[in-house]
Every structure is written in structure tokens, then in C-alpha cells.
Design an enzyme around this catalytic site. Structure first.
Site, PDB file in Angstrom:
ATOM      1  N   LYS A  99       3.847  17.450  -1.159  1.00 56.55           N
ATOM      2  CA  LYS A  99       5.244  18.011  -1.405  1.00 56.55           C
ATOM      3  C   LYS A  99       5.289  19.341  -0.780  1.00 56.55           C
ATOM      4  O   LYS A  99       4.790  20.180  -1.624  1.00 56.55           O
ATOM      5  CB  LYS A  99       5.817  17.699  -2.652  1.00 56.55           C
ATOM      6  N   CYS A 136      15.279  63.510  -5.877  1.00 61.51           N
ATOM      7  CA  CYS A 136      14.563  62.567  -6.660  1.00 61.51           C
ATOM      8  C   CYS A 136      13.156  62.175  -6.645  1.00 61.51           C
ATOM      9  O   CYS A 136      12.615  62.060  -5.571  1.00 61.51           O
ATOM     10  CB  CYS A 136      15.383  61.140  -6.404  1.00 61.51           C
ATOM     11  N   ASP A 173       6.695  22.885  -0.189  1.00 66.18           N
ATOM     12  CA  ASP A 173       7.851  23.484  -0.838  1.00 66.18           C
ATOM     13  C   ASP A 173       8.557  24.635   0.081  1.00 66.18           C
ATOM     14  O   ASP A 173       8.186  25.707   0.311  1.00 66.18           O
ATOM     15  CB  ASP A 173       7.233  24.332  -1.936  1.00 66.18           C
ATOM     16  N   LYS A 194       5.110  15.976  -9.560  1.00 61.66           N
ATOM     17  CA  LYS A 194       5.157  17.286  -9.569  1.00 61.66           C
ATOM     18  C   LYS A 194       4.024  18.001 -10.391  1.00 61.66           C
ATOM     19  O   LYS A 194       3.780  17.676 -11.369  1.00 61.66           O
ATOM     20  CB  LYS A 194       6.283  18.037 -10.106  1.00 61.66           C
ATOM     21  N   TYR A 210       9.356  12.303   8.242  1.00 60.80           N
ATOM     22  CA  TYR A 210      10.197  11.013   8.155  1.00 60.80           C
ATOM     23  C   TYR A 210      11.118  10.852   9.362  1.00 60.80           C
ATOM     24  O   TYR A 210      11.653  11.618   9.769  1.00 60.80           O
ATOM     25  CB  TYR A 210      11.451  11.476   7.147  1.00 60.80           C
ATOM     26  N   GLU A 225       0.822  -1.124   0.130  1.00 70.79           N
ATOM     27  CA  GLU A 225      -0.237   0.064  -0.041  1.00 70.79           C
ATOM     28  C   GLU A 225       0.939   1.133   0.056  1.00 70.79           C
ATOM     29  O   GLU A 225       1.954   1.031   0.254  1.00 70.79           O
ATOM     30  CB  GLU A 225      -0.890   0.053   1.109  1.00 70.79           C
TER      31      GLU A 225
END
Ligand code: IVH
Length: 693
Positions: free
Chosen positions: A118, A433, A120, A315, A229, A112
């Protein structure tokens, strides 16, 4: 209780509240009381560093500075995952797994998969020894990474130690450090307000934050982490989902989005379901990770040189399109920061027409190797602004040349500068400026600053062109006659503008400070500075170390504030604003004057009080003519000491001969104006006893 015992007790209490708050989402203590505990512990640890515990909760707020991050060799290599982009690739993966297992005589009915998103961010390996978080290392090249332990410890959702009985003493856990969309957007909002260039995306910002040398600054970035993990010797788990459930019970944050899938079809269903649903998550995700659930089967499948055979990443395709780079223009911000912008041939992307994309800075242009006329890929990921991700070299026109970055300001032609260690170019011509001058005025009248209704961007532009205003202080020299010179500015508009200017004088001091447009000082920073120093004079006279000492004010901001007030013209602007009648003190607009009993006397308040909040006490001092100083110094007359105040401060006051008064003694001073002359009362070793458990 001796300091060592008190440090242990406070650490215990703070761990307990942290665990409740960050793991169980229960708040059992007010923010203020919590801060007080933390402040007491910080002070005690500063005084008795030998008693600081290795898992001290003060590490959450940072404080240590890392010059270089030492390189650490991973105990177990950190491999990456193979990428797939199609259903076909996934079917191939499923076939490979099945073939391998069959060859090893593993029955396939036990196979299984677990699907996870995932995330990022930045992958991290954390080591716990005897239940305590001892090292946090980035992935680096997979064999060795950077030791970013101090920074990792500022992440509030990561347990600094594990007390759960089922947890082994020693283990490694891996996961992803990320910045949530919300924190990222807030950070960028503050940068915009402070006139700084925006960060490109949450991932890079998380990665950059983790490499900050000042862990205090990292703590401000509010990073977060998901773990996925678990590694260790002789762990009792048979499957990946058992292992991550165990991690969850030990207090680690696991994204609730994972799912057990009986076959590859169920995996595909998960992928399809999350393709759009993932956009509702609080963080950026770019795919799905598919893992074989059985840990025995994982061991049998093993690894290739690059990645595990038991897992693969799918992905999602970022929405991307090719279009022509027609030109690069340069924007000048209110602080003079130059932002290059890609002017593109308009294309439709994810439902909107894209004509422009930020190129951030010169490094980015160089990294992409852009040339005019190039076909570039434009992507709309998690970012608000579309980005140029690459160049289609096959379509590069002949004879094209590399883009040369401008050397002079496109608005005022002043030579640009680039400060050491900064990616951005700046135009230093602050006063001449036009976009900088107008930008400062627009910032000053904006909602979070002086909120001057009746003036707007266009009016500012016209006033500037006519030479009516150059600095924010000039706004208060405007008269009906001057305003009437503006085109289409009728009597009603003149009246509105003047009324708006008058009304702005009631805006609180923090708004005035924010409105000054000091680089790096956003709305939040202005509030923190004003609360700490209470008056504009105190901020202007503050030493650099006074400014860096303000909680949640970084070194860069402190330096910027310090530099700003060293400049005579800025001091002059403040004087003129003061004369105009703007609020230059906290609470001054609402404070009632009670007496002048405390006139000429200065105070610092510290600790907690029973009859007043700190804010009320501050207001009371000001209402009776007293002054609040930012820190204990020889100039100080009185330290009003509450419960739980830091012993270091108390000692300093004692050494300098500053009079220390309790809350009741302070009240007595107001009653009979009998100002005490001795330095009596507060006992040094009298912290409040805990009794919380
Ligand atoms: S498992 C042996 N699970 O993706 C491989 N990785 O391309 C163990 N990542 O370096 C990684 N979300 O930084 C795994 N749910 C997830 C993940 C994930 C993001 C990252 C991780 C890894 C990279 C591999």
C-alpha cells in the site's frame, strides 16, 4: 522543413528518448543534447502554438499555470478500501470472500489473491483517449476530484501516450503519485540550506506539490507514480495480474513488489516478509493491499457502499507511544522562520529516546488542539523527526487551557508577522535578532558556502557577543588584533582564522551567491543562477522577468532574489565583499586573461556549437574582456548563434538590430579584432535535421 513538421519531428524524437530513459532505463543521448532538442521544441511551440501537439513532451517541464483546479465528476467512483490491522481480521476477510463465492456457486479452488504494497501517496485516476493521456484527476471525495492534468503530465515515468499495439484506445488507470525518500530528503536539504522550514513527510509534500498552481514548480518536485488498477470496457484480461502486466508492457511503472498468493496463509507470509523489507524501498508504504485475482470473481463479489468486497488493506502499525507534552518552545531560524517544538517527557520509541518533536507551525498546533500537560501520541514513521499525531483526550488534565501561539519573537521580542498564504510565522528583525544574525554568519562560513576553516559556530557566537561582526562583510574587516580579543583565541587560532578568510576568496562565485543567504536560494539555485547570469552584477541588475526566465528557478525564488538586491544594505554588503576580493563571476578564479579585444562588448550565446561547449565559449568571451548578458535586449552587442537556437530569440535579436555572429565569425573577431558591423549570416530556418531513427 516547415515549423509544423519540425515540431512533430522533435516531439517524436523526445518521446522516443523519454520512453527509452524512463521506461527502459537506457540513455541514448547526452543530457545536453536532449535539453537542446527540448529547448528548440519549446521555442517553436511558443512561436507557433497552433502546431503544438496535445501530447507534447514539453508538458513534462511544466509551464502552464492553473488558477483553480476544476472539479471533475469521476466516470467510475473511486472507493477506498476497508482497513484491517490483525491476522484475525484477515481470516475474516478470507471467510467472507469464500462464503460469498460459494453462495454464487463459484468453485473455491480457483480463488487466489494478489498482494501489493500500500503506497503512501496521493491516489490518481488517469484517462487515456486514443492512446493519449487526457486527464488526471485526484480522488477527492471519491465521487468528484480535482483536475490536475497539467501537473500530472510533469511526472516523467507516466507515459503521455501509449503506442503499444495491445493497448486499447481508451481506458482508465489508477495508481498512487508519490515522492521518493531520496527526492524528499533532497528537497528538505535544499530548504534547510535556503533557511526554510522543513516539509513534514513525503506524502503531504507529494499532495501539496500536485496542487501547486505553477506546473513548472511541480516538475521541479520530481514526483513519481506507481499504477495498480486498470479499468475499461471489454478488456481482454481474466485476472488482475494479467492486467497489471499489460500496463507494464504499455510503459506504466508497476512496483515489482506484488505477489500472487494461493491462500490467506501465503498472504500472511507476504505481510510478515514485507513488514521490515518495505523499509528498504525508495518510497513510503504503510500496509499491504490484498486483492482477489480473478476479475470475474471481483465482479461477482462487487462493492459495498464504501469499498470493494474483493479487496482489503492491511495496515502496518506505526510505532507510536503516548507521553506528556511538557512545554512548547519556539526556534528562530536564520531567515527568521519560527518553528514550534514540542518538549516531551522523554520516552523510548523504536530504539531511541524521544524528547522533542517538531510541531511545524501554528496551524498544526491548532489542528491537534494541543494543551500543556496533554498526553500526546508520538510516532516515528518515514520521517526523520518524530511527530505528534494526536492527543489522548481521556487523559487531559482538568483546567487546562488551549495553547496560545506566541505573538513576539522569543529571541528579540519583535512582533511576528505571517505573510499571506504562508503557514509559518516570521520574525522580521533580520538585522537585530541574534539567531538570525548569527545564523547568517554561520551559513556564510559553512562548507557549501565560503567554507571558512578556522572559524566555527562557537567563534561566531563570541565574535557576535563582542560586537566584532554583525554582517558577513564584517568578517573581512577582522584583523589579528580584533581576533586576539576572543577568549582562548591564541596566536595559532588567529592565524588559522585569517588564513581561512584568505582562502575563502578563492571559493567559486556560486558559493558566494549561496553564502549570501538569500531566502529560497539553496545550493542548486545558486548554481543555476550563477551559470545563467555569470556575474554578480548581472544578477543584481536583473529584472524580475529575467530571473523568472532561468530554467529551474521558481517564481518565489526569483522574487526573493529580486527583493534582496533592491535593499541598499545588501548592495553595500556585495560591494564590500567585492572589495575584499571574493569571486563575483563564474570561472573568474581560473580564467586566464587572453586579450582585451572584446572589452566593452556584450554577448549572449545561444544554441550548440561545434568547436566549443557553451561553458568554454563563455570563458573565452570573458578571457578576452567581453561581458555576458542574461538575455537579448537593445543593450546587447552580439548574439553568438549556434545550431538549433530558438527562432524566437533570433527574431528578437534581428528586430533589435543586434549583431548576430556564427561560431566561426566569433573566432575571427578574436583573431584580427575585426569586429563585424553588419548583421549577416545565420538563416532563420536552418535547424539541424533529425535522422535519428
Ligand atoms: S487498489 C477500489 N492498490 O489506498 C480500491 N490502492 O485506502 C482500489 N493505495 O485510495 C485501490 N496502494 O490511494 C490499491 N496497491 C494499491 C494501493 C492502493 C495504495 C491507496 C489508494 C486508495 C487507498 C485505499
Amino acid at each position: 522543413m516547415n515549423p509544423q513538421e519540425r515540431i512533430a519531428e522533435l516531439s517524436e524524437q523526445i518521446h522516443y528518448y523519454n520512453q527509452k530513459y524512463y521506461q527502459e532505463h537506457i540513455s541514448e543521448i547526452s543530457d545536453y543534447d536532449f535539453d537542446m532538442l527540448l529547448e528548440e521544441l519549446t521555442n517553436l511551440e511558443a512561436e507557433y502554438p497552433q502546431f503544438k501537439l496535445p501530447d507534447s513532451p514539453t508538458q513534462r517541464v511544466g509551464g502552464s499555470i492553473t488558477k483553480d483546479f476544476p472539479t471533475v465528476v469521476h466516470k467510475r467512483v473511486m472507493l477506498s478500501l476497508g482497513n484491517t490491522y490483525s491476522e484475525e481480521d484477515l481470516t475474516d476477510f478470507d471467510k467472507r470472500v469464500k462464503k460469498f463465492l460459494t453462495d454464487e456457486n463459484v468453485p473455491l479452488d480457483t480463488l487466489e489473491y494478489i498482494c501489493e504494497l500500500k503506497f503512501d501517496g496521493v491516489s490518481i485516476s488517469l484517462h487515456y483517449e486514443n492512446g493519449v493521456l487526457v486527464t488526471g484527476v485526484t480522488r477527492g471525495d471519491g465521487t468528484q476530484g480535482d483536475d490536475v492534468t497539467a501537473n500530472v503530465k510533469t511526472i516523467k515515468t507516466l507515459p503521455l501516450r501509449i503506442t503499444h499495439p495491445s493497448a486499447p484506445a481508451n481506458f482508465e488507470v489508477r495508481g498512487e503519485i508519490f515522492m521518493s525518500h531520496k527526492v524528499f530528503e533532497q528537497l528538505n536539504k535544499e530548504r534547510e540550506q535556503a533557511g526554510e522550514p522543513l516539509y513534514a513527510n513525503p506524502r503531504n509534500t507529494a499532495s501539496g506539490s500536485l496542487k501547486q498552481q505553477d506546473s513548472k514548480e511541480v516538475a521541479r518536485r520530481k514526483l513519481d507514480a506507481y499504477l495498480y488498477y486498470l479499468l475499461g470496457d471489454n478488456l481482454p484480461y481474466a485476472t488482475h495480474d494479467e492486467a497489471i502486466k499489460a500496463l507494464e508492457t504499455w510503459g506504466f511503472q508497476i512496483s515489482p513488489t506484488y505477489r500472487k498468493c494461493a491462500d490467506i496463509q501465503a498472504v500472511m507470509d507476504y505481510i510478515n516478509e514485507w513488514e521490515t523489507k518495505r523499509k528498504t524501498l525508495p518510497l513510503e508504504t504503510d500496509g499491504v493491499v490484498i486483492k482477489v485475482n480473478s476479475l470475474d470473481q471481483q465482479r461477482i463479489l462487487g462493492f459495498t457502499a464504501k469499498s470493494p468486497r474483493w479487496a482489503i488493506a492491511y495496515k502496518y502499525k506505526a510505532e507510536s507511544i503516548g507521553t506528556t507534552l511538557e512545554s512548547v518552545t519556539y526556534q528562530v531560524g536564520r531567515t527568521g522562520a519560527i518553528t514550534p517544538v514540542a518538549e516531551l517527557k522523554p520516552v523510548l520509541l523504536a530504539g531511541t529516546t524521544v524528547k522533542r518533536a517538531s510541531l511545524h507551525n501554528a496551524n498544526e498546533i491548532e489542528r491537534l488542539g494541543l494543551r500543556l500537560g496533554d498526553t500526546v501520541f508520538v510516532e516515528k514513521g518515514g520521517e526523520i523527526i518524530p511527530k505528534v499525531t494526536g492527543v489522548d483526550l481521556t487523559k487531559r488534565p482538568a483546567n487546562s487551557v488551549e495553547l496560545a501561539y506566541i505573538t513576539h519573537c522569543p529571541e528579540c521580542n519583535t512582533a511576528l508577522i505571517r505573510r499571506d498564504g504562508e503557514a509559518q510565522h516570521y520574525c522580521p528583525n533580520e538585522k537585530g535578532c541574534p539567531p538570525q544574525v548569527k545564523g547568517k554568519l554561520e551559513h556564510f562560513i559553512s562548507r557549501d558556502a565560503l567554507k571558512i576553516d578556522g572559524l566555527g559556530g562557537e567563534t561566531i557566537d563570541k565574535m557576535y557577543q563582542l560586537g566584532l561582526v554583525k554582517t558577513i562583510a564584517d568578517l573581512y574587516d577582522l584583523t589579528a588584533d580584533k581576533l586576539a580579543r576572543l577568549p582562548n583565541f591564541k596566536a595559532k587560532s588567529v592565524q588559522n582564522a585569517l588564513a581561512g578568510l584568505e582562502e575563502s576568496k578563492k571559493q567559486p562565485f556560486a558559493h558566494v551567491l549561496f553564502g549570501m543567504g538569500i531566502r529560497f536560494v539553496g545550493k542548486g539555485g545558486a548554481k543555476r543562477l550563477s551559470e545563467h547570469f555569470q556575474t554578480m552584477d548581472a544578477i543584481m541588475n536583473a529584472k524580475l522577468e529575467d530571473l523568472t526566465g532561468v530554467s529551474d528557478v521558481g517564481e518565489k525564488t526569483a522574487q526573493s532574489v529580486y527583493d534582496f538586491f533592491q535593499i541598499a544594505e545588501n548592495q553595500d554588503i556585495v560591494s564590500r565583499l567585492k572589495v575584499a576580493g571574493l569571486q563575483m563571476e563564474v570561472g573568474a578564479s581560473t580564467a586566464t586573461t587572453e586579450s582585451d579585444t572584446l572589452a566593452g562588448k556584450s554577448f549572449v550565446i545561444s544554441g550548440t556549437f561545434t568547436k566549443f561547449s557553451r561553458e568554454e565559449l563563455t570563458a573565452k568571451i570573458i578571457a578576452n574582456g567581453g561581458k555576458i548578458l542574461s538575455g537579448v535586449s537593445a543593450k546587447l552587442d552580439y548574439l553568438v548563434a549556434g545550431e538549433n537556437m530558438g527562432p524566437a530569440k533570433l527574431e528578437k535579436a534581428n528586430n533589435l538590430g543586434v549583431k548576430i555572429v556564427s561560431e566561426d565569425e566569433f573566432l575571427a573577431m578574436l583573431d584580427d579584432s575585426n569586429l563585424p558591423t553588419a548583421s549577416p549570416t545565420v538563416q532563420k530556418d536552418a535547424p539541424k535535421q533529425g535522422g535519428l531513427f
